[in-house]
Write an enzyme that holds these catalytic residues in place. Structure first.
Site, PDB file in Angstrom:
ATOM      1  N   GLY A   1      -7.606  -0.320   2.604  1.00 58.71           N
ATOM      2  CA  GLY A   1      -7.233   0.298   3.886  1.00 58.71           C
ATOM      3  C   GLY A   1      -5.731   0.436   4.031  1.00 58.71           C
ATOM      4  O   GLY A   1      -5.167   0.033   5.054  1.00 58.71           O
TER       5      GLY A   1
ATOM      6  N   THR B   1      -3.792   3.361   3.737  1.00 59.86           N
ATOM      7  CA  THR B   1      -3.207   4.688   3.944  1.00 59.86           C
ATOM      8  C   THR B   1      -2.280   4.696   5.153  1.00 59.86           C
ATOM      9  O   THR B   1      -1.449   5.586   5.299  1.00 59.86           O
ATOM     10  CB  THR B   1      -4.310   5.757   4.137  1.00 59.86           C
TER      11      THR B   1
ATOM     12  N   ILE C   1      -0.961  -1.663   9.067  1.00 63.38           N
ATOM     13  CA  ILE C   1      -0.470  -2.892   8.430  1.00 63.38           C
ATOM     14  C   ILE C   1      -0.627  -2.779   6.908  1.00 63.38           C
ATOM     15  O   ILE C   1       0.238  -3.211   6.150  1.00 63.38           O
ATOM     16  CB  ILE C   1      -1.251  -4.106   8.988  1.00 63.38           C
TER      17      ILE C   1
ATOM     18  N   TYR D   1     -15.820  -8.420  17.062  1.00 66.99           N
ATOM     19  CA  TYR D   1     -14.617  -8.381  16.209  1.00 66.99           C
ATOM     20  C   TYR D   1     -14.126  -9.811  15.945  1.00 66.99           C
ATOM     21  O   TYR D   1     -13.864 -10.187  14.795  1.00 66.99           O
ATOM     22  CB  TYR D   1     -13.519  -7.569  16.911  1.00 66.99           C
TER      23      TYR D   1
END
Ligand code: NAD
Length: 263
Positions: A14, A16, A19, A154
């Site tokens: 992840g 792209t 963070i 989450y």
């Protein structure tokens, strides 16, 4: 203190934007060969090109794959069979009240935030163990300790990340492989900017001020009283990924601006 990652290959899932991209940029500027990952080929290629133009010292490879599925993880491992540094960064967060969060919401957070890291750790740790050196870092969250009432699903996924990292550190005992989790607080990534876009539109305030107001309302124990920048998170991750951090393993290391109110 000099951090030199020349000759190490790092995969940041992840990466792209947000963070993940900031971590990739810091690792690349310390000399690591980088593998950039995102779901879309086009965005992943663009991020890899951007990294090359922003001072990467080693090689940069784009490896598009959806790490929330076992097929996506298998494809990624087939195209990148070995890494020295694995940063399990890919993650999603969506505020939804407990009574509105369907099984699908829970499952999506579990697959992206936890199972991606489980599958990739299972694939890459044996190679690290063979060479007696490796780094695995999970981007967890202060929300793994302080379960947020507006997105319990989450928080639970981030608690699981902390637990898996701790367990894997013990599983790698006696080797030169360390496994840690990093716990950011609210951080002004692209994902958080999107989450705050409506409020920015409504108030007309700069995004930093909207983010600071969010922090004071929803994370009122914050000591820095603002959102962190993505670079502030990447600084800690880069240190933990380096040979200098060889005695830190099984830890959950905070970069949360003091949000977690325990000693
Ligand atoms: P972001 O939304 O800005 O970026 C997430 C990146 O992950 C994007 O590049 C996206 O394309 C990629 N991604 C999402 N699903 C993917 C998938 N299935 N396969 C491959 N790539 C995928 O997010 P961020 O704010 O930079 O967060 C990064 C990590 O840090 C997450 O794990 C998040 O939970 C954690 N975190 C963020 C904050 C924060 O406030 N921003 C706080 C604590 C922890």
């Amino acid at each position: 203190m000099q951090i030199n990652l020349t000759g190490k290959t790092a995969l940041v899932t992840g990466s792209t934007e947000g963070i993940g991209y900031a971590i990739a940029r810091q690792l690349a500027s310390a000399g690591a060969d980088l593998v950039i990952n995102g779901r879309s080929e086009d965005k992943t290629e663009k991020a890899a090109k951007r990294l090359e133009s922003e001072g990467a010292k080693g090689t940069v490879k784009a490896a598009a794959a959806d790490v929330s599925t076992s097929q996506g993880c298998s494809e990624l491992v087939a195209s990148v069979p070995y890494v020295d540094i694995l940063i399990n960064n890919a993650g999603i967060f969506q505020p939804i009240d407990f009574f509105d969060a369907s099984d699908e919401v829970w499952d999506r957070h579990w697959q992206v935030n936890v199972m991606s890291a489980v599958r990739l750790s299972r694939a890459y740790l044996p190679g690290m163990q063979k060479l007696n050196w490796g780094r695995v870092i999970f981007l967890a969250s202060e929300s793994g300790f302080n379960i947020p009432v507006e997105m319990i699903h989450y928080g639970v996924s981030k608690t699981a990340d902390i637990a898996v990292a701790r367990g894997l550190a013990k599983r790698m005992a006696g080797t030169g492989v360390t496994v840690n989790s990093v716990l950011p607080g609210p951080t002004l990534s692209e994902g958080v900017q999107a989450m705050l876009a409506e409020e920015k539109e409504r108030t007309g305030l700069p995004i930093e001020e909207v983010a600071a107001a969010f922090v004071m309302k929803h994370r009122s124990t914050s000591i820095i009283q603002r959102a962190a920048s993505v670079e502030e998170i990447a600084n800690l991750v880069t240190y933990l990924a380096s040979p200098l951090a060889s005695a830190t393993t099984g830890a959950s290391v905070r970069v949360d601006g003091g949000v977690i109110d325990t000693l």
